[in-house]
Motif scaffolding. Structure first.
Motif, PDB file in Angstrom:
ATOM      1  N   SER A   5      29.016  89.874 -29.135  1.00 25.43           N
ATOM      2  CA  SER A   5      29.729  88.469 -29.019  1.00 25.43           C
ATOM      3  C   SER A   5      29.142  87.420 -30.273  1.00 25.43           C
ATOM      4  CB  SER A   5      29.018  87.962 -27.815  1.00 25.43           C
ATOM      5  OG  SER A   5      27.783  87.580 -27.600  1.00 25.43           O
ATOM      6  N   THR A   8      32.040  87.322 -32.798  1.00 26.95           N
ATOM      7  CA  THR A   8      33.597  87.095 -32.530  1.00 26.95           C
ATOM      8  C   THR A   8      33.919  85.803 -32.021  1.00 26.95           C
ATOM      9  OG1 THR A   8      33.337  87.927 -30.442  1.00 26.95           O
ATOM     10  CG2 THR A   8      34.036  89.352 -32.010  1.00 26.95           C
ATOM     11  N   ALA A   9      32.833  84.963 -32.235  1.00 25.79           N
ATOM     12  CA  ALA A   9      33.107  83.558 -31.431  1.00 25.79           C
ATOM     13  C   ALA A   9      33.711  82.657 -32.227  1.00 25.79           C
ATOM     14  CB  ALA A   9      31.826  82.792 -31.009  1.00 25.79           C
ATOM     15  N   LEU A  13      40.435  80.604 -32.094  1.00 27.21           N
ATOM     16  CA  LEU A  13      40.420  80.941 -30.581  1.00 27.21           C
ATOM     17  C   LEU A  13      41.439  80.189 -29.800  1.00 27.21           C
ATOM     18  CD1 LEU A  13      36.673  81.084 -29.794  1.00 27.21           C
ATOM     19  CD2 LEU A  13      38.107  82.949 -30.722  1.00 27.21           C
ATOM     20  N   THR A  42      38.224  88.645 -24.102  1.00 25.03           N
ATOM     21  CA  THR A  42      38.369  87.963 -25.308  1.00 25.03           C
ATOM     22  C   THR A  42      37.710  86.463 -25.296  1.00 25.03           C
ATOM     23  OG1 THR A  42      40.121  86.912 -26.817  1.00 25.03           O
ATOM     24  CG2 THR A  42      40.506  86.792 -24.570  1.00 25.03           C
ATOM     25  N   ARG A  43      37.177  86.040 -26.423  1.00 25.75           N
ATOM     26  CA  ARG A  43      36.686  84.649 -26.486  1.00 25.75           C
ATOM     27  C   ARG A  43      37.774  83.595 -26.437  1.00 25.75           C
ATOM     28  NH1 ARG A  43      31.173  83.098 -26.444  1.00 25.75           N
ATOM     29  NH2 ARG A  43      29.971  84.773 -27.716  1.00 25.75           N
ATOM     30  N   ARG A  45      38.682  78.863 -26.396  1.00 27.81           N
ATOM     31  CA  ARG A  45      37.907  77.616 -26.726  1.00 27.81           C
ATOM     32  C   ARG A  45      38.304  76.728 -25.382  1.00 27.81           C
ATOM     33  NH1 ARG A  45      35.512  76.137 -30.696  1.00 27.81           N
ATOM     34  NH2 ARG A  45      36.362  77.724 -32.052  1.00 27.81           N
ATOM     35  N   THR A  51      32.939  78.092 -26.065  1.00 30.76           N
ATOM     36  CA  THR A  51      33.659  79.669 -26.144  1.00 30.76           C
ATOM     37  C   THR A  51      33.135  80.689 -25.265  1.00 30.76           C
ATOM     38  OG1 THR A  51      31.852  79.933 -27.880  1.00 30.76           O
ATOM     39  CG2 THR A  51      33.880  78.955 -28.733  1.00 30.76           C
ATOM     40  N   TRP A  53      33.803  83.821 -22.519  1.00 31.33           N
ATOM     41  CA  TRP A  53      34.564  84.846 -22.386  1.00 31.33           C
ATOM     42  C   TRP A  53      35.580  84.842 -21.402  1.00 31.33           C
ATOM     43  CZ3 TRP A  53      34.382  88.603 -26.164  1.00 31.33           C
ATOM     44  CH2 TRP A  53      33.248  88.597 -27.072  1.00 31.33           C
ATOM     45  N   THR A 312      32.734  95.668 -25.185  1.00 33.71           N
ATOM     46  CA  THR A 312      32.189  94.331 -25.799  1.00 33.71           C
ATOM     47  C   THR A 312      30.681  94.009 -25.134  1.00 33.71           C
ATOM     48  OG1 THR A 312      34.504  93.429 -25.984  1.00 33.71           O
ATOM     49  CG2 THR A 312      32.681  92.018 -25.733  1.00 33.71           C
ATOM     50  N   ILE A 314      28.257  91.197 -24.159  1.00 33.39           N
ATOM     51  CA  ILE A 314      28.275  89.764 -23.418  1.00 33.39           C
ATOM     52  C   ILE A 314      26.734  89.553 -23.658  1.00 33.39           C
ATOM     53  CG2 ILE A 314      28.656  88.029 -21.606  1.00 33.39           C
ATOM     54  CD1 ILE A 314      31.012  89.805 -20.681  1.00 33.39           C
ATOM     55  N   ASP A 318      25.689  83.599 -22.543  1.00 35.66           N
ATOM     56  CA  ASP A 318      27.319  83.472 -22.605  1.00 35.66           C
ATOM     57  C   ASP A 318      27.919  82.972 -21.335  1.00 35.66           C
ATOM     58  OD1 ASP A 318      27.276  84.018 -25.355  1.00 35.66           O
ATOM     59  OD2 ASP A 318      28.192  86.117 -25.155  1.00 35.66           O
TER      60      ASP A 318
END
Length: 410
Positions: A5, A8-9, A13, A42-43, A45, A51, A53, A312, A314, A318
């Motif tokens: 994580s 990819t942030a 987004l 997926t991240r 916004r 951001t 998930w 993925t 997390i 998050d």
């Protein structure tokens, strides 16, 4: 390969949430649907540049909703707000055990779960049937066109949950008005805070009355637990707010939204109307719950430990938004998911969530819908919408999706 994580942030987004399309008001927005193209997680916004998930896959949501490493506590750092923080009540809105983790969540939930068993709910079916017939009698005797929300969809669930709790239905305008503010996505912090305090104060006083003069209802059961030292009056009041809110707001929206959807699918409406087989109606209700998914801004959680799911990772801290409306359109579980098919076996839907936080009132909601849809269409076989689609007010401005009004004629 596992995605971390932390890598990819940053930029580019997709924004969340995205409004539904007025052209397809029963479906998730096209932008929301596109999130699934990025994979099951997926991240995004969200409010204030956060951001979290977004979880779109059915299997991943089921796994995460059952994972104790995700916290439901609203006050945790990183918790993704369901509304713009500028509109959030600064002091928080206590929705009892919905915003708690075990063991406190389990302690309070056990105090209400017995009232919503299938056996106890089924014993109420004749009462709900009488309510449905009475309200349809009044609808037919009143003006035509009429608003189905105020004539049927809202009062029946309100009457049912009032009966269960021991809340005077004569106060329904008060609690419906304040509930509407609490589920609004555009109410100000002051409006939401005032609505919450008003409901808590109301339930606090009512619980006190039940302590002095108990009856055969849930609030009286809470009062007895207070006397036994198992519950505080404040806990009982906030639990009452949760049940009052959840008991009428969600089911009312499903009644009106499902009615409009079925009016758009007359062949499927006819199957519900014409059958004498309760299993056919029960199957249809599950498909409507799958297809409509009125909890349309996701279930919110915060990771308290690192969790690997769907390839993925997390990370602890998050925010996570579990999008049930996309899980319910996952083609890996529901073939041709955008097609309404009331003969489909849709029982794997996640309209009520999963894991320890699954909706405690789901047997009641199912029973009410199983009574109301066929009764309405049998009693008024010529029912139709009285306005064009673009003039029907959908709840784009609320955290629980539905209709503000449904003008109908016959």
């Amino acid at each position: 390969m596992t995605t971390d994580s932390t890598t990819t942030a940053p930029t580019g987004l997709p924004d969340f949430p995205q409004p539904r399309s007025a052209k397809c008001p029963f479906d998730p927005s096209p932008e929301m649907r596109a999130l699934s193209d990025h994979g099951p997680l997926t991240r995004v916004r969200s409010w204030g540049g956060t951001t979290p998930w977004a979880v779109t896959g059915h299997a991943e949501q089921k796994a995460l909703l059952s994972d104790p490493r995700l916290s439901a506590e609203f006050s945790r750092p990183g918790f993704p707000s369901p509304v713009d923080p500028r509109h959030a009540h600064a002091g928080g809105t206590d929705l009892s055990f919905v915003g708690m983790d075990d063991p406190e969540h389990a302690r309070l939930r056990r105090m209400v779960s017995g009232a919503f068993t299938v056996k106890r709910v089924e014993a109420m079916r004749p009462l709900v049937q009488r309510m449905a017939d009475d309200h349809i009698d009044r609808l037919l005797a009143g003006p035509n066109p009429a608003d189905l929300v105020t004539a049927l969809a809202l009062p029946i669930p309100s009457l049912v949950i009032s009966e269960m709790l021991g809340v005077p239905y004569s106060d329904h305008e008060f609690f419906q008005t304040n509930s509407k503010t609490l589920v609004s996505a555009v109410a100000t912090a002051e409006e939401r805070g005032l609505a919450h305090r008003s409901l808590v104060d109301y339930l606090h006083q009512l619980v006190g009355e039940k302590q002095a003069k108990p009856g055969d209802d849930l609030l009286s059961a809470f009062a007895r637990r207070i006397e036994a030292g198992e519950l505080t009056r404040a806990e009982a009041a906030t639990m009452g707010v949760l049940l009052l809110l959840g008991g009428h707001e969600t089911t009312a929206n499903m009644i009106s939204l499902g009615t409009l959807l079925l009016l758009d699918h007359p062949d499927q409406l006819a199957r519900i109307r014409d059958t004498d087989d309760p299993s056919v109606v029960a199957t249809a209700v599950e498909e409507l719950l799958r297809y409509l998914s009125i909890v349309h801004l996701g279930r919110r959680r915060t990771a308290v430990e690192d969790i690997e799911v769907g390839g993925t990772t997390i990370r602890a801290g998050d925010g996570v938004i579990l999008l049930g409306e996309l899980a319910n359109r996952d083609p890996a579980v529901f073939p041709d998911p955008d097609r309404l098919d009331i003969t489909r076996n849709a029982r794997l839907h996640q309209a009520f969530g999963a894991g320890t936080h699954h909706c405690v009132g789901q047997p009641l909601a199912r029973m009410e819908l199983q009574v109301i849809y066929p009764t309405l269409f049998r009693r008024i076989p010529t029912l139709r919408a009285a306005e064009e689609r673009d003039r029907i007010p959908f709840k784009y401005d609320a955290v629980v999706y539905g209709l503000h009004a449904l003008p109908v004629t016959w």
